[in-house]
Design a protein around this motif. Structure first.
Motif, short mmCIF file in Angstrom:
data_model
loop_
_atom_site.label_atom_id
_atom_site.label_comp_id
_atom_site.label_asym_id
_atom_site.label_seq_id
_atom_site.Cartn_x
_atom_site.Cartn_y
_atom_site.Cartn_z
N ILE A 95 0.93 -1.21 -0.09
CA ILE A 95 -0.06 -0.09 0.06
C ILE A 95 0.86 1.31 -0.04
O ILE A 95 1.67 1.34 0.88
CB ILE A 95 -0.91 0.07 1.45
N PRO A 96 0.54 2.07 -0.96
CA PRO A 96 1.59 3.32 -0.96
C PRO A 96 1.45 4.08 0.18
O PRO A 96 0.48 4.28 0.60
CB PRO A 96 1.35 3.89 -2.29
N LEU A 97 2.55 4.75 0.48
CA LEU A 97 2.72 5.76 1.58
C LEU A 97 1.65 6.81 1.52
O LEU A 97 1.10 7.25 2.44
CB LEU A 97 3.97 6.45 1.58
N LYS A 98 1.42 7.33 0.14
CA LYS A 98 0.59 8.40 -0.18
C LYS A 98 -0.60 8.11 0.28
O LYS A 98 -1.64 8.81 0.78
CB LYS A 98 0.51 8.80 -1.35
N GLU A 99 -1.26 6.98 -0.16
CA GLU A 99 -2.56 6.26 0.21
C GLU A 99 -2.87 6.20 1.87
O GLU A 99 -3.86 6.72 2.21
CB GLU A 99 -2.74 5.03 -0.42
N ILE A 100 -1.95 5.87 2.45
CA ILE A 100 -2.15 5.94 4.03
C ILE A 100 -2.09 7.00 4.44
O ILE A 100 -2.87 7.41 5.45
CB ILE A 100 -0.90 5.09 4.57
N ALA A 101 -1.34 7.96 4.09
CA ALA A 101 -1.37 9.34 4.64
C ALA A 101 -2.50 10.09 4.17
O ALA A 101 -2.99 10.72 5.33
CB ALA A 101 0.03 10.12 3.97
N GLU A 102 -3.26 9.88 3.10
CA GLU A 102 -4.38 10.71 2.83
C GLU A 102 -5.61 9.95 3.65
O GLU A 102 -6.44 10.93 4.23
CB GLU A 102 -4.72 10.30 1.36
N ARG A 103 -5.57 8.88 3.89
CA ARG A 103 -6.80 8.07 4.80
C ARG A 103 -6.65 8.58 6.24
O ARG A 103 -7.73 8.84 6.60
CB ARG A 103 -6.53 6.61 4.41
N GLN A 104 -5.63 8.69 6.76
CA GLN A 104 -5.41 8.85 8.10
C GLN A 104 -5.02 10.43 8.44
O GLN A 104 -5.03 10.86 9.56
CB GLN A 104 -4.09 8.23 8.31
N GLY A 105 -5.11 11.09 7.28
CA GLY A 105 -4.78 12.53 7.68
C GLY A 105 -3.49 12.90 8.40
O GLY A 105 -3.50 13.97 9.09
N ILE A 106 -2.48 12.19 8.02
CA ILE A 106 -0.96 12.57 8.64
C ILE A 106 -0.13 12.79 7.36
O ILE A 106 -0.30 12.39 6.22
CB ILE A 106 -0.60 11.09 9.15
N SER A 107 0.63 13.85 7.63
CA SER A 107 1.53 14.29 6.73
C SER A 107 2.49 13.15 6.33
O SER A 107 2.66 12.37 7.20
CB SER A 107 2.58 15.45 7.30
N LYS A 108 2.79 13.24 4.85
CA LYS A 108 3.87 11.97 4.77
C LYS A 108 5.28 12.21 5.25
O LYS A 108 5.66 10.77 5.46
CB LYS A 108 3.99 12.09 2.94
N LYS A 109 5.61 13.35 5.39
CA LYS A 109 6.88 13.38 6.10
C LYS A 109 6.86 12.73 7.36
O LYS A 109 7.75 11.82 7.77
CB LYS A 109 7.24 14.87 6.10
N TYR A 110 5.90 13.11 8.45
CA TYR A 110 5.72 12.69 9.84
C TYR A 110 5.44 10.90 9.74
O TYR A 110 6.18 10.27 10.37
CB TYR A 110 4.55 13.08 10.64
N LEU A 111 4.68 10.79 8.67
CA LEU A 111 4.40 9.32 8.45
C LEU A 111 5.58 8.36 8.27
O LEU A 111 5.69 7.18 8.44
CB LEU A 111 3.33 9.01 7.66
N ALA B 181 8.52 8.74 9.36
CA ALA B 181 9.24 8.62 10.56
C ALA B 181 8.75 7.41 11.24
O ALA B 181 9.48 6.38 11.91
CB ALA B 181 9.49 9.73 11.48
N VAL B 182 7.26 7.30 11.37
CA VAL B 182 6.59 6.33 12.01
C VAL B 182 6.68 4.86 11.25
O VAL B 182 7.06 3.89 11.97
CB VAL B 182 5.09 6.53 12.24
N LEU B 183 6.74 5.13 10.06
CA LEU B 183 6.73 3.69 9.29
C LEU B 183 8.17 3.13 9.22
O LEU B 183 8.29 1.94 9.45
CB LEU B 183 6.47 4.13 7.76
N LYS B 184 9.41 4.03 9.38
CA LYS B 184 10.50 3.66 9.66
C LYS B 184 10.73 2.54 10.61
O LYS B 184 11.39 1.69 10.62
CB LYS B 184 11.44 4.97 9.51
N ILE B 185 10.16 3.14 11.93
CA ILE B 185 10.25 2.44 13.12
C ILE B 185 9.47 1.05 12.83
O ILE B 185 10.15 0.06 13.46
CB ILE B 185 9.40 3.28 14.20
N LEU B 186 8.27 1.21 12.48
CA LEU B 186 7.40 -0.03 12.23
C LEU B 186 8.29 -1.12 11.18
O LEU B 186 8.13 -2.33 11.50
CB LEU B 186 6.24 0.21 11.73
N VAL B 187 8.98 -0.63 10.34
CA VAL B 187 9.66 -1.47 9.27
C VAL B 187 11.00 -2.11 10.15
O VAL B 187 11.11 -3.30 10.17
CB VAL B 187 10.24 -0.71 8.26
N GLU B 188 11.79 -1.09 11.07
CA GLU B 188 12.65 -1.55 11.82
C GLU B 188 12.35 -2.57 12.74
O GLU B 188 13.22 -3.68 12.83
CB GLU B 188 13.38 -0.37 12.66
#
Length: 135
Positions: free
Chosen positions: A27-43, A45-52
């Motif tokens: 699922i593209p980052l852009k789609e997640i960010a749009e659905r959740q109303g979270i900026s792509k830049k902040y998201l 950082a969160v996704l990086k942690i979840l991948v790690e």
């Protein structure tokens, strides 16, 4: 009182978003960010942690994005919050505390911390999706 950070709340929202998609595709980052109303830049950082933490698999480039590495029933809210929070404890009563041997409130804080731990680790993403969490 224990407060979950914005990063922790967003991590949980992202994990639930991906669980709702129930997709083997990324699922593209852009789609997640749009659905959740979270900026792509902040998201990012969160996704990086979840991948790690290996909660998500991420692929860059065309056709890339993110997907869960396990089934929603295999993720506890506690482990997701633990990945982003310094601690889930309300009081830091560590072994190095000089008052530990005579502190009258230590058992209360330990019990509260255990209740908090058990609460969050007792809820899965699937429980939330299935609305099994009663108010």
């Amino acid at each position: 009182m224990f407060l979950v950070s914005t990063k922790g709340r967003y991590a949980l929202r992202v994990m639930l978003d991906l669980a709702e998609q129930n997709s083997e595709k990324f699922i593209p980052l852009k789609e997640i960010a749009e659905r959740q109303g979270i900026s792509k830049k902040y998201l990012e950082a969160v996704l990086k942690i979840l991948v790690e933490k290996e909660f998500l698999k991420g692929v860059h480039g065309r056709g890339g994005g993110y997907k869960l590495t396990r089934q929603p029933s295999e993720y506890s809210v506690g482990e997701i919050l633990d990945s982003t929070e310094f601690t889930l404890s309300v009081a830091d009563c560590s072994d190095s505390c000089e008052r530990k041997s005579f502190c009258l409130t230590l058992p209360m804080w330990q019990k509260y911390n255990q209740l908090t731990h058990d609460f969050f680790y007792g809820i899965t993403l699937q429980d939330i999706l299935d609305k099994k969490i009663a108010a």
